[in-house]
Design a protein around this motif. Structure first.
Motif, PDB file in Angstrom:
ATOM      1  N   ALA A  93       0.816  -1.207   0.000  1.00 21.81           N
ATOM      2  CA  ALA A  93       0.000   0.000   0.000  1.00 21.81           C
ATOM      3  C   ALA A  93       0.854   1.264   0.000  1.00 21.81           C
ATOM      4  CB  ALA A  93      -0.941  -0.001   1.206  1.00 21.81           C
ATOM      5  N   ASP A  94       2.013   1.224   0.680  1.00 31.40           N
ATOM      6  CA  ASP A  94       2.867   2.409   0.711  1.00 31.40           C
ATOM      7  C   ASP A  94       3.601   2.639  -0.610  1.00 31.40           C
ATOM      8  OD1 ASP A  94       4.500   0.226   0.964  1.00 31.40           O
ATOM      9  OD2 ASP A  94       5.729   1.040   2.578  1.00 31.40           O
ATOM     10  N   GLU A  95       3.565   1.636  -1.509  1.00 30.14           N
ATOM     11  CA  GLU A  95       4.172   1.781  -2.829  1.00 30.14           C
ATOM     12  C   GLU A  95       3.165   2.190  -3.899  1.00 30.14           C
ATOM     13  OE1 GLU A  95       7.525  -1.787  -2.537  1.00 30.14           O
ATOM     14  OE2 GLU A  95       5.471  -2.260  -3.148  1.00 30.14           O
ATOM     15  N   ALA A  96       1.865   2.034  -3.594  1.00 31.47           N
ATOM     16  CA  ALA A  96       0.832   2.171  -4.623  1.00 31.47           C
ATOM     17  C   ALA A  96       0.795   3.564  -5.242  1.00 31.47           C
ATOM     18  CB  ALA A  96      -0.533   1.811  -4.040  1.00 31.47           C
ATOM     19  N   LYS A  97       0.719   4.600  -4.410  1.00 30.73           N
ATOM     20  CA  LYS A  97       0.597   5.961  -4.951  1.00 30.73           C
ATOM     21  C   LYS A  97       1.831   6.337  -5.764  1.00 30.73           C
ATOM     22  CE  LYS A  97      -0.458  10.729  -3.680  1.00 30.73           C
ATOM     23  NZ  LYS A  97       0.527  11.299  -4.626  1.00 30.73           N
ATOM     24  N   ARG A  98       3.013   6.027  -5.240  1.00 31.92           N
ATOM     25  CA  ARG A  98       4.250   6.346  -5.960  1.00 31.92           C
ATOM     26  C   ARG A  98       4.301   5.605  -7.297  1.00 31.92           C
ATOM     27  NH1 ARG A  98       7.490   4.402  -2.529  1.00 31.92           N
ATOM     28  NH2 ARG A  98       8.137   2.490  -3.589  1.00 31.92           N
ATOM     29  N   ILE A 129       3.685   5.465 -13.302  1.00 35.09           N
ATOM     30  CA  ILE A 129       3.028   4.889 -14.479  1.00 35.09           C
ATOM     31  C   ILE A 129       2.424   6.001 -15.330  1.00 35.09           C
ATOM     32  CG2 ILE A 129       1.053   3.486 -15.222  1.00 35.09           C
ATOM     33  CD1 ILE A 129       1.618   1.647 -12.825  1.00 35.09           C
ATOM     34  N   ARG A 130       1.851   7.006 -14.668  1.00 33.94           N
ATOM     35  CA  ARG A 130       1.272   8.140 -15.386  1.00 33.94           C
ATOM     36  C   ARG A 130       2.312   8.875 -16.230  1.00 33.94           C
ATOM     37  NH1 ARG A 130      -3.934   7.610 -16.158  1.00 33.94           N
ATOM     38  NH2 ARG A 130      -5.171   7.496 -14.247  1.00 33.94           N
ATOM     39  N   ARG A 131       3.547   8.866 -15.763  1.00 36.01           N
ATOM     40  CA  ARG A 131       4.600   9.552 -16.511  1.00 36.01           C
ATOM     41  C   ARG A 131       4.915   8.829 -17.818  1.00 36.01           C
ATOM     42  NH1 ARG A 131       8.956  10.582 -11.595  1.00 36.01           N
ATOM     43  NH2 ARG A 131       7.508  11.668 -10.178  1.00 36.01           N
ATOM     44  N   VAL A 132       4.903   7.493 -17.798  1.00 34.31           N
ATOM     45  CA  VAL A 132       5.255   6.745 -19.017  1.00 34.31           C
ATOM     46  C   VAL A 132       4.041   6.524 -19.915  1.00 34.31           C
ATOM     47  CG1 VAL A 132       7.182   5.603 -17.879  1.00 34.31           C
ATOM     48  CG2 VAL A 132       4.944   4.481 -17.904  1.00 34.31           C
ATOM     49  N   ASP A 133       2.818   6.557 -19.325  1.00 33.59           N
ATOM     50  CA  ASP A 133       1.606   6.430 -20.135  1.00 33.59           C
ATOM     51  C   ASP A 133       0.502   7.279 -19.517  1.00 33.59           C
ATOM     52  OD1 ASP A 133      -0.468   5.806 -21.777  1.00 33.59           O
ATOM     53  OD2 ASP A 133      -0.529   3.668 -21.296  1.00 33.59           O
ATOM     54  N   PRO A 134       0.409   8.551 -19.908  1.00 34.55           N
ATOM     55  CA  PRO A 134      -0.614   9.448 -19.346  1.00 34.55           C
ATOM     56  C   PRO A 134      -2.040   8.973 -19.610  1.00 34.55           C
ATOM     57  CG  PRO A 134       1.067  10.681 -20.536  1.00 34.55           C
ATOM     58  CD  PRO A 134       1.289   9.241 -20.857  1.00 34.55           C
ATOM     59  N   ASN A 135      -2.244   8.131 -20.631  1.00 33.27           N
ATOM     60  CA  ASN A 135      -3.583   7.687 -20.985  1.00 33.27           C
ATOM     61  C   ASN A 135      -3.968   6.349 -20.336  1.00 33.27           C
ATOM     62  OD1 ASN A 135      -4.042   9.893 -22.782  1.00 33.27           O
ATOM     63  ND2 ASN A 135      -2.756   8.869 -24.316  1.00 33.27           N
ATOM     64  N   ALA A 136      -3.099   5.818 -19.495  1.00 36.98           N
ATOM     65  CA  ALA A 136      -3.380   4.529 -18.846  1.00 36.98           C
ATOM     66  C   ALA A 136      -4.609   4.642 -17.941  1.00 36.98           C
ATOM     67  CB  ALA A 136      -2.170   4.077 -18.037  1.00 36.98           C
ATOM     68  N   PHE A 137      -5.420   3.583 -17.928  1.00 38.49           N
ATOM     69  CA  PHE A 137      -6.582   3.499 -17.033  1.00 38.49           C
ATOM     70  C   PHE A 137      -6.195   2.565 -15.893  1.00 38.49           C
ATOM     71  CE2 PHE A 137     -10.508   1.593 -15.484  1.00 38.49           C
ATOM     72  CZ  PHE A 137     -11.339   2.691 -15.361  1.00 38.49           C
ATOM     73  N   ILE A 138      -6.203   3.089 -14.655  1.00 37.25           N
ATOM     74  CA  ILE A 138      -5.680   2.344 -13.507  1.00 37.25           C
ATOM     75  C   ILE A 138      -6.762   2.192 -12.451  1.00 37.25           C
ATOM     76  CG2 ILE A 138      -3.882   2.260 -11.735  1.00 37.25           C
ATOM     77  CD1 ILE A 138      -2.254   4.189 -13.503  1.00 37.25           C
ATOM     78  N   ASN A 139      -6.983   0.955 -12.031  1.00 33.57           N
ATOM     79  CA  ASN A 139      -7.903   0.654 -10.939  1.00 33.57           C
ATOM     80  C   ASN A 139      -7.086   0.088  -9.784  1.00 33.57           C
ATOM     81  OD1 ASN A 139     -10.127   0.171  -9.373  1.00 33.57           O
ATOM     82  ND2 ASN A 139     -10.926  -1.516 -10.581  1.00 33.57           N
ATOM     83  N   CYS A 140      -7.125   0.763  -8.632  1.00 31.51           N
ATOM     84  CA  CYS A 140      -6.360   0.348  -7.451  1.00 31.51           C
ATOM     85  C   CYS A 140      -7.337  -0.206  -6.415  1.00 31.51           C
ATOM     86  CB  CYS A 140      -5.586   1.536  -6.881  1.00 31.51           C
ATOM     87  SG  CYS A 140      -4.552   1.144  -5.459  1.00 31.51           S
ATOM     88  N   LEU A 141      -7.176  -1.493  -6.079  1.00 32.80           N
ATOM     89  CA  LEU A 141      -8.105  -2.182  -5.184  1.00 32.80           C
ATOM     90  C   LEU A 141      -7.412  -2.588  -3.883  1.00 32.80           C
ATOM     91  CD1 LEU A 141      -9.630  -4.634  -7.831  1.00 32.80           C
ATOM     92  CD2 LEU A 141     -10.551  -2.423  -7.146  1.00 32.80           C
ATOM     93  N   LYS A 142      -8.144  -2.506  -2.780  1.00 38.40           N
ATOM     94  CA  LYS A 142      -7.617  -2.968  -1.501  1.00 38.40           C
ATOM     95  C   LYS A 142      -7.585  -4.493  -1.500  1.00 38.40           C
ATOM     96  CE  LYS A 142      -8.270  -2.643   3.503  1.00 38.40           C
ATOM     97  NZ  LYS A 142      -9.102  -2.098   4.600  1.00 38.40           N
TER      98      LYS A 142
END
Length: 284
Positions: free
Chosen positions: A247-252, A257-270
């Motif tokens: 969890a402490d790595e998720a936001k970073r 990922i946004r930097r290498v692919d600004p159009n990526a669709f990301i779903n972050c689940l607990k």
């Protein structure tokens, strides 16, 4: 760099020790609370010996004896440096609790249980940021988190509640019930601040799967699985990357990922529990 890191760990341990000991003398003792873990068990033994046997036992001696076996387990299965820093934390906190003067700033049990619990959670978090622990049940929680991949903090909370039943029978239910509030506040602060053993699942739809995977692997040392699919709206082929990170790595990781692919669709689940191989950065 290594010496600087060791110095930072020592300073964090000293700060955590002082905060925890001061919290015991300012809030815990003033409200006759029983904090979680072996600190609470130590206070329970102290008060039982004083009230029922007329013995004035030092906090440091009881706490060090209780932590002896968990410390050996930690040394063998978690890490040597981790155990040494944790031992420093336990020793400093125990001694400071005996020598710091008592200072009751409020007698309101509700204020004591809430703010004392918050401060206790902050002290434990500081200690964990130093890759150490305040001892006792924390050793147990970290052992199961690393070896079994289970987030055990809530189970520790239930164990502490069992200890408080004994405290309620011996010293009155009002203090025991307020102590549950104290421990709940502490646990919630700990969950909010320290996320090393919590997991997040990332589902990433991207047109650049190689670069996104490289970003995940480089920054977290975790693997990923690539799935091929079809986007229903556009009817185009899509790439889905599946990965589990701390969890402490998720936001970073998401930011990179946004930097290498600004159009990526990301779903972050607990993620509640992970079985199988999962990389955890060594405590040492």
């Amino acid at each position: 760099m290594k010496q600087r890191n060791n110095l930072q760990r020592i300073l964090l341990v000293i700060a955590a020790s002082f905060i925890m000991a001061a919290n015991i003398k300012i809030f815990v003792r003033a409200g006759d609370m029983f904090p979680g873990g072996f600190n609470g068990l130590t206070l329970l033994i102290q008060r039982t010996a004083s009230r029922y046997f007329g013995l004035d036992l030092p906090f440091s001696v009881i706490n060090l004896i209780l932590n002896a076996v968990p410390a050996v387990i930690s040394f063998l299965y978690i890490g040597k440096k981790f155990t040494l820093y944790s031992g420093l934390m336990i020793l400093l906190c125990s001694v400071l609790t005996d020598i710091l003067p008592s200072l009751a700033i409020t007698s309101d049990p509700l204020l004591i249980s809430i703010f004392g619990g918050i401060i206790n959670g902050c002290a434990i978090s500081l200690c964990l940021f130093a890759h150490a622990t305040s001892g006792g049940t924390d050793f147990i929680a970290i052992f199961f988190s690393e070896k079994k991949g289970i987030d055990t903090w809530n189970y520790i909370f239930l164990g502490n509640a069992g200890m408080l039943i004994v405290a309620g029978l011996l010293f009155g239910w009002d203090k025991a019930l307020y102590s549950i509030l104290f421990q709940f506040a502490s646990t919630q602060i700990l969950h909010m601040l320290y996320k090393r053993y919590q997991k997040r699942t990332l589902l990433i739809i991207t047109d650049k799967p190689e670069k996104v995977y490289e970003t995940i692997q480089t920054n977290t040392h975790h693997d990923a699985t690539l799935f091929q699919g079809t986007g229903c709206y556009e009817g185009k082929e899509k790439n889905l990357l599946y990965s589990v990170v701390s969890a402490d790595e998720a936001k970073r990781t998401i930011d990179r990922i946004r930097r290498v692919d600004p159009n990526a669709f990301i779903n972050c689940l607990k993620t509640e529990q992970v079985t199988g191989r999962f990389y955890i950065e060594p405590n040492d």
